[in-house]
Design a protein around this motif. Structure first.
Motif, PDB file in Angstrom:
ATOM      1  N   LYS A  27      48.179  34.363  52.564  1.00 33.75           N
ATOM      2  CA  LYS A  27      48.402  35.792  52.422  1.00 33.75           C
ATOM      3  C   LYS A  27      49.526  35.619  50.818  1.00 33.75           C
ATOM      4  CE  LYS A  27      47.531  37.986  56.175  1.00 33.75           C
ATOM      5  NZ  LYS A  27      48.017  39.006  57.295  1.00 33.75           N
TER       6      LYS A  27
ATOM      7  N   GLU B  25      29.387  33.056  49.688  1.00 28.22           N
ATOM      8  CA  GLU B  25      30.863  33.991  50.020  1.00 28.22           C
ATOM      9  C   GLU B  25      31.412  33.135  50.776  1.00 28.22           C
ATOM     10  OE1 GLU B  25      30.463  38.551  49.876  1.00 28.22           O
ATOM     11  OE2 GLU B  25      29.363  37.637  51.220  1.00 28.22           O
TER      12      GLU B  25
ATOM     13  N   TYR C  27      38.087  38.352  54.249  1.00 30.10           N
ATOM     14  CA  TYR C  27      37.766  37.321  54.349  1.00 30.10           C
ATOM     15  C   TYR C  27      38.735  36.607  54.738  1.00 30.10           C
ATOM     16  CZ  TYR C  27      33.618  38.595  51.387  1.00 30.10           C
ATOM     17  OH  TYR C  27      32.719  39.233  51.037  1.00 30.10           O
TER      18      TYR C  27
ATOM     19  N   LYS D  69      40.846  37.860  44.723  1.00 31.44           N
ATOM     20  CA  LYS D  69      40.211  38.607  43.376  1.00 31.44           C
ATOM     21  C   LYS D  69      40.157  37.960  41.991  1.00 31.44           C
ATOM     22  CE  LYS D  69      39.523  43.598  42.151  1.00 31.44           C
ATOM     23  NZ  LYS D  69      39.179  44.742  42.516  1.00 31.44           N
TER      24      LYS D  69
ATOM     25  N   ASN E 218      47.162  34.390  48.159  1.00 25.64           N
ATOM     26  CA  ASN E 218      47.034  34.618  47.275  1.00 25.64           C
ATOM     27  C   ASN E 218      47.888  35.612  46.261  1.00 25.64           C
ATOM     28  OD1 ASN E 218      44.205  36.708  47.362  1.00 25.64           O
ATOM     29  ND2 ASN E 218      45.823  38.227  48.143  1.00 25.64           N
ATOM     30  N   LYS E 219      49.006  35.804  46.835  1.00 24.35           N
ATOM     31  CA  LYS E 219      49.367  37.045  46.522  1.00 24.35           C
ATOM     32  C   LYS E 219      51.148  36.540  45.406  1.00 24.35           C
ATOM     33  CE  LYS E 219      53.847  39.647  47.115  1.00 24.35           C
ATOM     34  NZ  LYS E 219      54.609  40.505  48.786  1.00 24.35           N
TER      35      LYS E 219
ATOM     36  N   SER F   2      45.437  34.859  43.284  1.00 25.44           N
ATOM     37  CA  SER F   2      44.557  35.583  43.714  1.00 25.44           C
ATOM     38  C   SER F   2      42.890  35.861  44.082  1.00 25.44           C
ATOM     39  CB  SER F   2      44.382  37.602  43.657  1.00 25.44           C
ATOM     40  OG  SER F   2      44.215  37.594  42.415  1.00 25.44           O
TER      41      SER F   2
ATOM     42  N   TYR G  37      36.592  39.515  43.650  1.00 28.17           N
ATOM     43  CA  TYR G  37      36.269  40.619  44.423  1.00 28.17           C
ATOM     44  C   TYR G  37      37.634  39.926  45.250  1.00 28.17           C
ATOM     45  CZ  TYR G  37      33.392  36.934  46.884  1.00 28.17           C
ATOM     46  OH  TYR G  37      33.392  35.047  47.595  1.00 28.17           O
ATOM     47  N   SER G  38      37.945  41.450  46.308  1.00 34.67           N
ATOM     48  CA  SER G  38      38.675  41.715  47.234  1.00 34.67           C
ATOM     49  C   SER G  38      38.695  40.750  48.299  1.00 34.67           C
ATOM     50  CB  SER G  38      39.314  43.102  47.538  1.00 34.67           C
ATOM     51  OG  SER G  38      40.282  42.751  49.047  1.00 34.67           O
ATOM     52  N   ILE G  39      40.116  40.153  49.287  1.00 31.58           N
ATOM     53  CA  ILE G  39      39.753  39.236  50.193  1.00 31.58           C
ATOM     54  C   ILE G  39      39.595  40.034  51.204  1.00 31.58           C
ATOM     55  CG2 ILE G  39      42.959  39.638  50.061  1.00 31.58           C
ATOM     56  CD1 ILE G  39      42.552  36.183  50.613  1.00 31.58           C
ATOM     57  N   ARG G  40      40.205  41.162  51.235  1.00 29.34           N
ATOM     58  CA  ARG G  40      39.691  42.041  52.311  1.00 29.34           C
ATOM     59  C   ARG G  40      38.947  42.009  52.887  1.00 29.34           C
ATOM     60  NH1 ARG G  40      41.237  47.886  51.475  1.00 29.34           N
ATOM     61  NH2 ARG G  40      43.158  46.922  51.542  1.00 29.34           N
TER      62      ARG G  40
END
Length: 77
Positions: free
Chosen positions: A43, A8, A63, A53, A46-47, A51, A58-61
């Protein structure tokens, strides 16, 4: 600090490098010079670009702070 695997952490470092390169292209070679700028860059990348993910599955949440820390290490190197 949360428990994070080496895999990770490597993904966060790789993503941070991509974010910094993106930021430099958009800002005439400048690097993000603060936490706020780095977080916004993560951000936006990612957007708008790729992304987390989509790249790693897996989600950036959870990280974002680690990615921002990696950006700080890139900028200071």
């Amino acid at each position: 600090m949360r428990n994070i695997s080496y895999g990770e952490l490597a993904n966060c470092q790789n993503y941070a490098e991509k974010v910094v390169n993106f930021y430099k292209v958009c800002n005439n070679g400048k690097m993000p010079m603060g936490i706020y700028e780095a977080e916004l860059a993560v951000k936006e990348y990612n957007k708008e670009i790729r992304s987390f993910k989509a790249m790693y599955g897996y989600s950036i949440r959870g990280y974002v702070n680690t990615i921002v820390d990696c950006i700080g290490m890139i900028v200071e190197a």
